[in-house]
Motif scaffolding. Structure first.
Motif, mmCIF file in Angstrom:
data_model
loop_
_atom_site.group_PDB
_atom_site.id
_atom_site.type_symbol
_atom_site.label_atom_id
_atom_site.label_comp_id
_atom_site.label_asym_id
_atom_site.label_seq_id
_atom_site.Cartn_x
_atom_site.Cartn_y
_atom_site.Cartn_z
ATOM 1 N N GLU A 121 79.877 45.440 7.215
ATOM 2 C CA GLU A 121 80.881 44.525 7.755
ATOM 3 C C GLU A 121 81.296 44.902 9.173
ATOM 4 O OE1 GLU A 121 82.010 41.777 6.040
ATOM 5 O OE2 GLU A 121 80.488 42.321 4.565
ATOM 6 N N GLY A 122 80.751 46.026 9.694
ATOM 7 C CA GLY A 122 81.053 46.440 11.064
ATOM 8 C C GLY A 122 82.191 47.432 11.209
ATOM 9 N N HIS A 123 82.805 47.858 10.089
ATOM 10 C CA HIS A 123 83.881 48.849 10.169
ATOM 11 C C HIS A 123 83.288 50.223 10.469
ATOM 12 C CE1 HIS A 123 85.645 45.896 7.149
ATOM 13 N NE2 HIS A 123 86.367 45.748 8.244
ATOM 14 N N VAL A 124 83.905 50.950 11.384
ATOM 15 C CA VAL A 124 83.466 52.301 11.718
ATOM 16 C C VAL A 124 84.499 53.274 11.154
ATOM 17 C CG1 VAL A 124 82.935 53.925 13.577
ATOM 18 C CG2 VAL A 124 82.265 51.523 13.788
ATOM 19 N N PHE A 125 84.002 54.304 10.473
ATOM 20 C CA PHE A 125 84.885 55.306 9.883
ATOM 21 C C PHE A 125 84.195 56.660 9.926
ATOM 22 C CE2 PHE A 125 82.345 53.327 6.676
ATOM 23 C CZ PHE A 125 81.961 54.332 5.807
ATOM 24 N N MET B 126 87.789 50.710 4.305
ATOM 25 C CA MET B 126 88.484 49.469 4.624
ATOM 26 C C MET B 126 88.090 48.314 3.709
ATOM 27 S SD MET B 126 88.295 50.104 8.680
ATOM 28 C CE MET B 126 87.327 51.584 8.557
ATOM 29 N N CYS B 127 86.789 48.238 3.357
ATOM 30 C CA CYS B 127 86.363 47.095 2.539
ATOM 31 C C CYS B 127 85.610 47.508 1.281
ATOM 32 C CB CYS B 127 85.500 46.148 3.374
ATOM 33 S SG CYS B 127 83.874 46.819 3.831
ATOM 34 N N THR C 160 80.811 47.414 -7.556
ATOM 35 C CA THR C 160 80.067 47.223 -6.315
ATOM 36 C C THR C 160 81.034 46.699 -5.247
ATOM 37 O OG1 THR C 160 79.517 44.912 -6.779
ATOM 38 C CG2 THR C 160 77.978 46.607 -7.622
ATOM 39 N N ALA C 161 80.614 46.744 -4.008
ATOM 40 C CA ALA C 161 81.441 46.220 -2.923
ATOM 41 C C ALA C 161 81.718 44.728 -3.150
ATOM 42 C CB ALA C 161 80.759 46.449 -1.582
ATOM 43 N N ILE D 262 93.730 46.222 -7.219
ATOM 44 C CA ILE D 262 92.832 47.372 -7.341
ATOM 45 C C ILE D 262 93.041 48.276 -6.140
ATOM 46 C CG2 ILE D 262 91.078 46.152 -8.685
ATOM 47 C CD1 ILE D 262 89.446 45.938 -6.060
ATOM 48 N N THR D 263 92.705 49.534 -6.304
ATOM 49 C CA THR D 263 92.810 50.493 -5.212
ATOM 50 C C THR D 263 91.559 51.345 -5.186
ATOM 51 O OG1 THR D 263 95.202 50.615 -5.484
ATOM 52 C CG2 THR D 263 94.166 52.404 -4.271
#
Length: 142
Positions: free
Chosen positions: A10-14, A37-38, A114-115, A128-129
Motif C-alpha cells: 500500500e506504500g506505507h514505509v516503516f 498501519m494496514c 490475512t491483510a 480488531i487490533t
C-alpha cells in the motif's frame, strides 16, 4: 540486530528490527512481517539512507542487548495482554465477524488473519487490533 526500512504493497514505509537478513527473509516469506498501519504482509525492503553520525553531533547507539531487552519486554507485555484470550488460529476473521454480528457470545480472542481479511473486518466496523509482534500459535510455542 539489524534494522530495515520496509514498504508494504500500500506504500506505507516503516522500520523493523531483525536478528539478521536471513531472519527477515524467513519471517517475510512466512507472512509474519506486517505493516503496522494496514496489516499488509506483502512487504519489501525500502531504500535506506546510511546511518552516519555527524562529528560532535552523535548520540550513543543502542547496542544489540538493549534492543533485545526491549523486544523481550514487548513480547512479555503482549503475552500478558493475551492471557485469558482464546487462540482461534486462522479462523480469526470468521470468529470476530460472528461475535460482531451477535451470532455468538462476545469473548476476547486472538489468531491470524490475512491483510485482506483484516481490512474487510475494519471496513465492516469489527473492532480488531493488530499485535506488534507475530503471535506464535500454541502448537509451535515450544
Amino acid at each position: 540486530m539489524i534494522v530495515f526500512d520496509l514498504r508494504c504493497g500500500e506504500g506505507h514505509v516503516f522500520e523493523s528490527w531483525f536478528a539478521s537478513s536471513a531472519a527477515y527473509a524467513e519471517q517475510r516469506d512466512r507472512g509474519l512481517v506486517g505493516c503496522p498501519m494496514c496489516g499488509a504482509t506483502t512487504v519489501e525492503k525500502a531504500v535506506m539512507a546510511p546511518n552516519v553520525a555527524a562529528k560532535g553531533n552523535s548520540r550513543p547507539a543502542l547496542g544489540p542487548e538493549t534492543v533485545k531487552a526491549a523486544l523481550q519486554a514487548l513480547a512479555a507485555a503482549q503475552s500478558r495482554a493475551l492471557k485469558g484470550s482464546r487462540w482461534v488460529g486462522r479462523g480469526f476473521a470468521a470468529e470476530a465477524r460472528s461475535m460482531h454480528l451477535g451470532e455468538q457470545a462476545q469473548e476476547v480472542i486472538h489468531g491470524q488473519a490475512t491483510a485482506a481479511e483484516a481490512k474487510a473486518l475494519a471496513e465492516e466496523g469489527v473492532p480488531i487490533t493488530p499485535l506488534p509482534l507475530p503471535v506464535v500459535p500454541p502448537e509451535e510455542a515450544n
